[in-house]
Design a protein around this motif. Sequence first.
Motif, PDB file in Angstrom:
ATOM      1  N   MET A   1       0.822  -1.194   0.000  1.00 44.33           N
ATOM      2  CA  MET A   1       0.000   0.000   0.000  1.00 44.33           C
ATOM      3  C   MET A   1       0.866   1.258   0.000  1.00 44.33           C
ATOM      4  O   MET A   1       0.553   2.222  -0.660  1.00 44.33           O
ATOM      5  CB  MET A   1      -0.923  -0.044   1.216  1.00 44.33           C
ATOM      6  CG  MET A   1      -1.802   1.145   1.350  1.00 44.33           C
ATOM      7  SD  MET A   1      -2.981   1.176   0.013  1.00 44.33           S
ATOM      8  CE  MET A   1      -3.875   2.607   0.402  1.00 44.33           C
ATOM      9  N   TYR A   2       1.967   1.237   0.756  1.00 44.85           N
ATOM     10  CA  TYR A   2       2.825   2.407   0.834  1.00 44.85           C
ATOM     11  C   TYR A   2       3.531   2.677  -0.492  1.00 44.85           C
ATOM     12  O   TYR A   2       3.863   3.815  -0.802  1.00 44.85           O
ATOM     13  CB  TYR A   2       3.849   2.257   1.954  1.00 44.85           C
ATOM     14  CG  TYR A   2       3.205   2.231   3.315  1.00 44.85           C
ATOM     15  CD1 TYR A   2       2.573   3.365   3.813  1.00 44.85           C
ATOM     16  CD2 TYR A   2       3.195   1.084   4.090  1.00 44.85           C
ATOM     17  CE1 TYR A   2       1.964   3.358   5.044  1.00 44.85           C
ATOM     18  CE2 TYR A   2       2.596   1.060   5.326  1.00 44.85           C
ATOM     19  CZ  TYR A   2       1.986   2.205   5.801  1.00 44.85           C
ATOM     20  OH  TYR A   2       1.380   2.196   7.021  1.00 44.85           O
ATOM     21  N   TYR A   3       3.752   1.644  -1.291  1.00 45.07           N
ATOM     22  CA  TYR A   3       4.380   1.831  -2.591  1.00 45.07           C
ATOM     23  C   TYR A   3       3.454   2.604  -3.531  1.00 45.07           C
ATOM     24  O   TYR A   3       3.915   3.419  -4.316  1.00 45.07           O
ATOM     25  CB  TYR A   3       4.741   0.485  -3.212  1.00 45.07           C
ATOM     26  CG  TYR A   3       5.740  -0.294  -2.393  1.00 45.07           C
ATOM     27  CD1 TYR A   3       7.026   0.196  -2.206  1.00 45.07           C
ATOM     28  CD2 TYR A   3       5.398  -1.497  -1.801  1.00 45.07           C
ATOM     29  CE1 TYR A   3       7.947  -0.498  -1.450  1.00 45.07           C
ATOM     30  CE2 TYR A   3       6.309  -2.198  -1.056  1.00 45.07           C
ATOM     31  CZ  TYR A   3       7.591  -1.704  -0.880  1.00 45.07           C
ATOM     32  OH  TYR A   3       8.502  -2.390  -0.135  1.00 45.07           O
ATOM     33  N   VAL A   4       2.170   2.348  -3.435  1.00 49.09           N
ATOM     34  CA  VAL A   4       1.200   3.049  -4.278  1.00 49.09           C
ATOM     35  C   VAL A   4       1.159   4.524  -3.899  1.00 49.09           C
ATOM     36  O   VAL A   4       1.141   5.401  -4.771  1.00 49.09           O
ATOM     37  CB  VAL A   4      -0.197   2.401  -4.158  1.00 49.09           C
ATOM     38  CG1 VAL A   4      -1.232   3.199  -4.908  1.00 49.09           C
ATOM     39  CG2 VAL A   4      -0.154   0.966  -4.630  1.00 49.09           C
ATOM     40  N   ILE A   5       1.155   4.805  -2.610  1.00 47.63           N
ATOM     41  CA  ILE A   5       1.127   6.195  -2.149  1.00 47.63           C
ATOM     42  C   ILE A   5       2.376   6.928  -2.621  1.00 47.63           C
ATOM     43  O   ILE A   5       2.301   8.062  -3.092  1.00 47.63           O
ATOM     44  CB  ILE A   5       0.991   6.248  -0.613  1.00 47.63           C
ATOM     45  CG1 ILE A   5      -0.366   5.701  -0.196  1.00 47.63           C
ATOM     46  CG2 ILE A   5       1.182   7.670  -0.097  1.00 47.63           C
ATOM     47  CD1 ILE A   5      -0.527   5.508   1.286  1.00 47.63           C
ATOM     48  N   ALA A   6       3.520   6.270  -2.535  1.00 53.31           N
ATOM     49  CA  ALA A   6       4.766   6.900  -2.987  1.00 53.31           C
ATOM     50  C   ALA A   6       4.742   7.141  -4.491  1.00 53.31           C
ATOM     51  O   ALA A   6       5.181   8.196  -4.968  1.00 53.31           O
ATOM     52  CB  ALA A   6       5.950   6.024  -2.603  1.00 53.31           C
ATOM     53  N   ALA A   7       4.226   6.196  -5.245  1.00 55.95           N
ATOM     54  CA  ALA A   7       4.183   6.347  -6.700  1.00 55.95           C
ATOM     55  C   ALA A   7       3.232   7.461  -7.116  1.00 55.95           C
ATOM     56  O   ALA A   7       3.523   8.234  -8.031  1.00 55.95           O
ATOM     57  CB  ALA A   7       3.766   5.028  -7.346  1.00 55.95           C
ATOM     58  N   VAL A   8       2.093   7.567  -6.439  1.00 56.07           N
ATOM     59  CA  VAL A   8       1.104   8.589  -6.794  1.00 56.07           C
ATOM     60  C   VAL A   8       1.581   9.979  -6.375  1.00 56.07           C
ATOM     61  O   VAL A   8       1.353  10.959  -7.087  1.00 56.07           O
ATOM     62  CB  VAL A   8      -0.262   8.254  -6.153  1.00 56.07           C
ATOM     63  CG1 VAL A   8      -1.230   9.404  -6.285  1.00 56.07           C
ATOM     64  CG2 VAL A   8      -0.827   7.000  -6.783  1.00 56.07           C
ATOM     65  N   SER A   9       2.262  10.084  -5.262  1.00 53.29           N
ATOM     66  CA  SER A   9       2.680  11.397  -4.771  1.00 53.29           C
ATOM     67  C   SER A   9       3.999  11.868  -5.387  1.00 53.29           C
ATOM     68  O   SER A   9       4.370  13.030  -5.208  1.00 53.29           O
ATOM     69  CB  SER A   9       2.804  11.375  -3.251  1.00 53.29           C
ATOM     70  OG  SER A   9       3.842  10.494  -2.863  1.00 53.29           O
ATOM     71  N   CYS A  10       4.673  11.026  -6.122  1.00 53.03           N
ATOM     72  CA  CYS A  10       5.970  11.401  -6.689  1.00 53.03           C
ATOM     73  C   CYS A  10       5.842  12.482  -7.760  1.00 53.03           C
ATOM     74  O   CYS A  10       6.603  13.454  -7.763  1.00 53.03           O
ATOM     75  CB  CYS A  10       6.663  10.166  -7.254  1.00 53.03           C
ATOM     76  SG  CYS A  10       8.306  10.517  -7.909  1.00 53.03           S
ATOM     77  N   MET A  11       4.897  12.354  -8.669  1.00 52.90           N
ATOM     78  CA  MET A  11       4.768  13.331  -9.762  1.00 52.90           C
ATOM     79  C   MET A  11       4.371  14.733  -9.269  1.00 52.90           C
ATOM     80  O   MET A  11       4.991  15.717  -9.682  1.00 52.90           O
ATOM     81  CB  MET A  11       3.791  12.823 -10.815  1.00 52.90           C
ATOM     82  CG  MET A  11       4.352  11.687 -11.640  1.00 52.90           C
ATOM     83  SD  MET A  11       5.881  12.115 -12.490  1.00 52.90           S
ATOM     84  CE  MET A  11       5.234  13.147 -13.767  1.00 52.90           C
ATOM     85  N   PRO A  12       3.377  14.881  -8.385  1.00 49.67           N
ATOM     86  CA  PRO A  12       3.104  16.245  -7.892  1.00 49.67           C
ATOM     87  C   PRO A  12       4.278  16.823  -7.096  1.00 49.67           C
ATOM     88  O   PRO A  12       4.537  18.024  -7.167  1.00 49.67           O
ATOM     89  CB  PRO A  12       1.875  16.074  -6.994  1.00 49.67           C
ATOM     90  CG  PRO A  12       1.229  14.835  -7.471  1.00 49.67           C
ATOM     91  CD  PRO A  12       2.330  13.947  -7.959  1.00 49.67           C
ATOM     92  N   ALA A  13       4.998  15.970  -6.374  1.00 46.71           N
ATOM     93  CA  ALA A  13       6.158  16.454  -5.627  1.00 46.71           C
ATOM     94  C   ALA A  13       7.245  16.928  -6.582  1.00 46.71           C
ATOM     95  O   ALA A  13       7.892  17.950  -6.339  1.00 46.71           O
ATOM     96  CB  ALA A  13       6.686  15.356  -4.717  1.00 46.71           C
ATOM     97  N   CYS A  14       7.452  16.208  -7.661  1.00 49.73           N
ATOM     98  CA  CYS A  14       8.434  16.630  -8.670  1.00 49.73           C
ATOM     99  C   CYS A  14       8.016  17.943  -9.317  1.00 49.73           C
ATOM    100  O   CYS A  14       8.862  18.804  -9.583  1.00 49.73           O
ATOM    101  CB  CYS A  14       8.607  15.547  -9.724  1.00 49.73           C
ATOM    102  SG  CYS A  14       9.499  14.108  -9.136  1.00 49.73           S
ATOM    103  N   ALA A  15       6.731  18.110  -9.570  1.00 50.18           N
ATOM    104  CA  ALA A  15       6.249  19.359 -10.157  1.00 50.18           C
ATOM    105  C   ALA A  15       6.492  20.532  -9.212  1.00 50.18           C
ATOM    106  O   ALA A  15       6.926  21.607  -9.639  1.00 50.18           O
ATOM    107  CB  ALA A  15       4.768  19.244 -10.505  1.00 50.18           C
TER     108      ALA A  15
END
Length: 102
Positions: A1-15
């Motif tokens: 579950m934590y991997y999904v959260i990290a994957a989803v939050s990575c792109m907005p954080a990069c932006a």
Amino acid sequence: MYYVIAAVSCMPACACCLFVTGICWMAMRPLIGVPCFLFAVLLCGCFAFASYRNQERVKTDPAYSRSRKSRAQQAGQGGGMVVMGLPIGNPMGNPVHGIDKE
């Protein structure tokens, strides 16, 4: 579950990171800062468009919604909220104000 959260939050954080970095670099080296800033704006626009498109899909077909609360309400389960109440009794035998009056 934590991997999904990290994957989803990575792109907005990069932006967000590119946005701040682009603003800082525009003052020092515009050839680096302007492309970073424009790419960050492009990513934010993509996220906004995806959010708008998802909201339109939910309006036309409520079954498309991905939130657990809305799925539970559609299934007639009342939203899945936990309802807290008063305890039935005091297991220690001591009276608690308003619950066990002797």
